[in-house]
Structures are given as C-alpha cells and as structure tokens.
Design a protein around this motif. Structure first.
Motif, PDB file in Angstrom:
ATOM      1  N   ILE A 141     -24.782 -40.860  10.417  1.00 30.89           N
ATOM      2  CA  ILE A 141     -25.202 -40.644  11.802  1.00 30.89           C
ATOM      3  C   ILE A 141     -24.496 -41.581  12.780  1.00 30.89           C
ATOM      4  O   ILE A 141     -23.974 -41.146  13.803  1.00 30.89           O
ATOM      5  N   PHE A 142     -24.484 -42.874  12.479  1.00 37.15           N
ATOM      6  CA  PHE A 142     -24.070 -43.874  13.465  1.00 37.15           C
ATOM      7  C   PHE A 142     -22.632 -44.372  13.322  1.00 37.15           C
ATOM      8  O   PHE A 142     -22.113 -45.016  14.227  1.00 37.15           O
ATOM      9  N   PHE A 143     -22.001 -44.123  12.190  1.00 38.67           N
ATOM     10  CA  PHE A 143     -20.637 -44.621  11.986  1.00 38.67           C
ATOM     11  C   PHE A 143     -19.636 -43.485  11.784  1.00 38.67           C
ATOM     12  O   PHE A 143     -18.562 -43.693  11.220  1.00 38.67           O
ATOM     13  N   ALA A 147     -14.893 -42.888  10.546  1.00 38.94           N
ATOM     14  CA  ALA A 147     -14.264 -42.090   9.484  1.00 38.94           C
ATOM     15  C   ALA A 147     -12.819 -41.772   9.848  1.00 38.94           C
ATOM     16  O   ALA A 147     -12.508 -41.527  11.019  1.00 38.94           O
ATOM     17  N   PRO A 148     -11.925 -41.804   8.861  1.00 41.21           N
ATOM     18  CA  PRO A 148     -10.538 -41.414   9.130  1.00 41.21           C
ATOM     19  C   PRO A 148     -10.482 -39.986   9.674  1.00 41.21           C
ATOM     20  O   PRO A 148     -11.333 -39.148   9.338  1.00 41.21           O
ATOM     21  N   GLU A 149      -9.502 -39.722  10.482  1.00 45.73           N
ATOM     22  CA  GLU A 149      -9.367 -38.403  11.095  1.00 45.73           C
ATOM     23  C   GLU A 149      -9.338 -37.320  10.017  1.00 45.73           C
ATOM     24  O   GLU A 149      -8.606 -37.420   9.032  1.00 45.73           O
ATOM     25  N   GLY A 150     -10.160 -36.312  10.208  1.00 46.30           N
ATOM     26  CA  GLY A 150     -10.211 -35.193   9.281  1.00 46.30           C
ATOM     27  C   GLY A 150     -11.192 -35.379   8.138  1.00 46.30           C
ATOM     28  O   GLY A 150     -11.456 -34.437   7.388  1.00 46.30           O
ATOM     29  N   TYR A 156     -17.211 -40.161   4.317  1.00 48.63           N
ATOM     30  CA  TYR A 156     -16.861 -41.540   4.658  1.00 48.63           C
ATOM     31  C   TYR A 156     -18.022 -42.476   4.320  1.00 48.63           C
ATOM     32  O   TYR A 156     -17.828 -43.519   3.692  1.00 48.63           O
ATOM     33  N   SER A 157     -19.232 -42.096   4.720  1.00 47.47           N
ATOM     34  CA  SER A 157     -20.403 -42.925   4.458  1.00 47.47           C
ATOM     35  C   SER A 157     -20.669 -43.049   2.961  1.00 47.47           C
ATOM     36  O   SER A 157     -21.023 -44.127   2.466  1.00 47.47           O
ATOM     37  N   LEU A 158     -20.479 -41.963   2.224  1.00 46.43           N
ATOM     38  CA  LEU A 158     -20.667 -41.981   0.776  1.00 46.43           C
ATOM     39  C   LEU A 158     -19.703 -42.974   0.113  1.00 46.43           C
ATOM     40  O   LEU A 158     -20.110 -43.807  -0.695  1.00 46.43           O
TER      41      LEU A 158
END
Length: 192
Positions: A141-143, A147-150, A156-158
């Motif tokens: 939700i907050f970050f 995450a890298p583009e795409g 990313y969070s995982l």
C-alpha cells in the motif's frame, strides 16, 4: 498484586527490553534495507514471552517492542496508518506464537523433544508470518512507488520483506529450538 502477576509484568518488561537491545546493537543485526528491515535476534525474546505466558504475554511484549521503537526514533514512518500497521500491528502479532504455548508446555512436561521442537516451529511461524503479512500489506500500500518500473507493488513488497523476515525467522527457530531442547525447564514458567 499477586506474585504470578508481578512475575508476568517483570518478565514481559525485561524480555521486551532485551528485544529492543538486540534490535539496537549494530553487531547483533544485519541491516538489509535503508527503509527498514534487518536480520537479527530481536524477535526471540518476544517469542519466549509468548511461549512462557501465552497469547496475552506475547501480544503485550510485541506491542511494547513496536511502541518502544517509535518512542526511540528507530521507526521508519511515512504516515499514521503505515506506522500503525508496521509498528503497532506487525510487532504485536508476533505474540500469536503464544497460541501454541500450552502445547509447548505439555511437550516439555512430557520430555518429548520432537513435539517441543514441532510446536516451537509452529509458534514461530504463526507469529512470524503474521508479522510478515503486516509488513507485506504496508509495503504494497505505502511503498508502491519504491518498486522498480514495471514491477507490481505486491511483488516488490514480497521480495523486500522476505529478504529479511525469512532469515530472521530461521535464526529464531534455530535459537529457540536449541534453547527449548537444552534448557526447557528454565524457559518455561512453573504452572501452579
């Protein structure tokens, strides 16, 4: 205050302080990411409280550890909701390990090392994955913008949260499993 209640308060306070100390001492942790997350021994005292005192003790110890991190400026907080999820909720749910406290006590009483280890692993995984899920949710939700583009925010969070939570849980399982098999009577409170 009864002696059992006094013992409860003292043990929660001491072991929670120990969790915070383990989290603050640089040579006792390996910091993974600048925005938070490290591999350390810090969850171990909270799990011990949960196994000694059950759900109530574990939840209280986890909550206090999260609050102390915020109070000492160790928290990485973007906004109220992210802070609540990652420092209020995530650390508190470590105490879910206490759901198997009765089984751990029974296995130790029966001197069944295999069952003791099984329940310690189950408890650590319950509390650890509950904490992981809270960090994963907050990361998604907050970050998302980190995450890298795409790359989807959830992926990313995982990856981000798995990179430190999985090794920290492995350390907790190994250390607590060792302690419970070698010094189980010292780690379990006497039931009167």
């Amino acid at each position: 205050m009864s002696s059992n209640r006094t013992l409860f308060v003292i043990e929660v306070a001491i072991l929670t302080a120990l969790a915070l100390i383990f989290d603050l001492i640089p040579f006792l942790k390996f910091k993974i990411w600048p925005a938070g997350g490290s591999i350390s021994f810090a969850m171990i005292p909270v799990f011990i409280v949960a196994f000694r005192w059950g759900l109530k003790g574990g939840l209280l110890s986890g909550l206090l550890w999260g609050v102390l991190q915020v109070a000492l400026g160790q928290a990485y907080i973007l906004n109220f909701w992210q802070g609540l999820i990652e420092y209020g909720f995530a650390y508190t749910v470590l105490g879910f390990a206490g759901l198997v406290a009765a089984q751990v006590h029974e296995a130790v009483k029966d001197q069944n090392v295999k069952k003791t280890i099984q329940y310690v692993i189950i408890g650590v995984l319950i509390g650890g994955f509950a904490r992981f899920f809270a960090h994963f949710l907050a990361g998604t939700i907050f970050f998302a913008d980190a995450a890298p583009e795409g790359q989807p925010a959830w992926l990313y969070s995982l990856i981000y949260n798995s990179s430190y939570m999985i090794p920290a849980l492995i350390i907790a399982i190994v250390v607590i499993g060792f302690l419970f098999t070698k010094q189980s009577r010292l780690l379990l409170r006497s039931v009167s």
